[in-house]
Design an enzyme around this catalytic site. Sequence first.
Site, PDB file in Angstrom:
ATOM      1  N   ASN A   1     -24.502  20.916  27.392  1.00 31.15           N
ATOM      2  CA  ASN A   1     -24.567  21.449  26.029  1.00 31.15           C
ATOM      3  C   ASN A   1     -23.791  20.457  25.165  1.00 31.15           C
ATOM      4  OD1 ASN A   1     -24.124  22.854  23.648  1.00 31.15           O
ATOM      5  ND2 ASN A   1     -23.584  24.785  24.644  1.00 31.15           N
TER       6      ASN A   1
ATOM      7  N   ARG B   1     -29.264  21.733  26.387  1.00 27.00           N
ATOM      8  CA  ARG B   1     -29.424  22.481  25.149  1.00 27.00           C
ATOM      9  C   ARG B   1     -29.928  21.489  24.107  1.00 27.00           C
ATOM     10  NH1 ARG B   1     -24.844  24.188  20.848  1.00 27.00           N
ATOM     11  NH2 ARG B   1     -26.147  25.474  19.490  1.00 27.00           N
TER      12      ARG B   1
END
Length: 406
Positions: free
Chosen positions: A10, A95
């Site tokens: 992420n 992500r």
Amino acid sequence: MTATRVLVLNSGSSSVKYQLLDMRGGARLAVGLVERIGEETSRLVHTPLLGDAGGKRERTAPIADHAAALKAVAEELAADGLGLDSPRLAAIGHRVVHGGLRFTEPTVIDEEVLAEVERLVPLAPLHNPANITGIRTAQALRPDLPQVAVFDTAFHTTMPESAARYAIDTETADRHLIRRYGFHGTSHAYVARETARLLGKDPEDVNVIVLHLGNGASASAVAGGRCVDTSMGLTPLEGLVMGTRSGDIDPAVTFHLMRVAGMSTDDIDVLLNKKSGLVGLCGDNDMREIRRRIDAGDERAQLAFDIYIHRLKKYIGAYYAVLGRVDAIAFTAGVGENAAPVREAAVSGLEELGLALDSGLNAERSDGARLVSTPYARVAVAVVPTDEELEIARQTFALVSENALG
Ligand SMILES: Nc1ncnc2c1ncn2[C@@H]1O[C@H](COP(=O)(O)OP(=O)(O)O)[C@@H](O)[C@H]1O
Ligand SMILES: CC(=O)OP(=O)(O)O
Ligand SMILES: [Mg+2]
């Protein structure tokens, strides 16, 4: 040896959060965070979670960019025998913040997908470039492995046109892809589902207002598991007051600043994305520090807090009206999960809407999902820790398993 592990990355504008999970059972093998990338005081915190692995390890040497950050992460994992060269690794899940209109599902990344994510950079200038670097670096480390993108925008693609369109000239909007996309979708979807579970109900039967309050913050109205409205728009700048972003303002503020203050487009971009919100109002963007200052009688911090809460309340009211019936309000992310005074202030005075907090429960510290409303309240108020990384890992593993089965 079957490959059942997924590494999730992420990558934020100045940080990378990561988790290595084993999807056979869902155990976390290692978690970590690299912060302040590009600054002199970068910090990597790595926590191995395998059986007899040692505790948390910390490095504070400067880390110049996201590529260097990922290499440092790979070294930490290798030191625990969890290196990226492991045959047990099935995929890397990323992500990706802006997926535009095209990406409504998790997607295996190839050059063409990357080119599209690159094309969307102007719509998420703080986020998509970091996501792309994360993907490229991971590809270089394991070129043979499937890399999967899970998009922040995907969950919001169910919004009706009445919520997704701005009231501007349709032809101009369509030509330039101007519409409300919404972000933090992986978190909103996960939290809405976990809230239904907490209530002991089927997600299809539950209407939830999810308040994702991190550094970036957004609200969403979720009806029966589908997003019907969300507070972020074309970019992650619209909506709530955030750590450094203004959220909603009159768009005329921008041309006024150009005409009267002689500011350039880039100056205004930096002003609204990085020097506004809580930091612009009081000089601090961390809610912990703001609460400390308020307790010490600081009026600027108090006003910043009040503006933050006022906006939050307006969105609770708006989404109440959008949904018609609300079963629960769920607070999540760094501020939502930890800042009891924010939850208290956001729902105070809303008793007529069926909202009533139990102050004792609200003030308690706890890691799991829990209710903080009084038992007789018509609308449940919940604190539901988000887990974007787990959700990304699940979606990534489901996609590569499906592809492997052909
Ligand atoms: N105990 C706490 N009390 C109040 N706020 C907190 C606490 N812990 C974290 N926060 C807030 O959470 C924010 C970070 O949230 P997070 O969801 O990790 O954001 P992001 O993913 O956008 O980096 C911090 O800026 C801080 O304001
Ligand atoms: C989209 C967005 O605002 O993300 P973050 O909260 O991670 O900055
Ligand atoms: Mg976040």
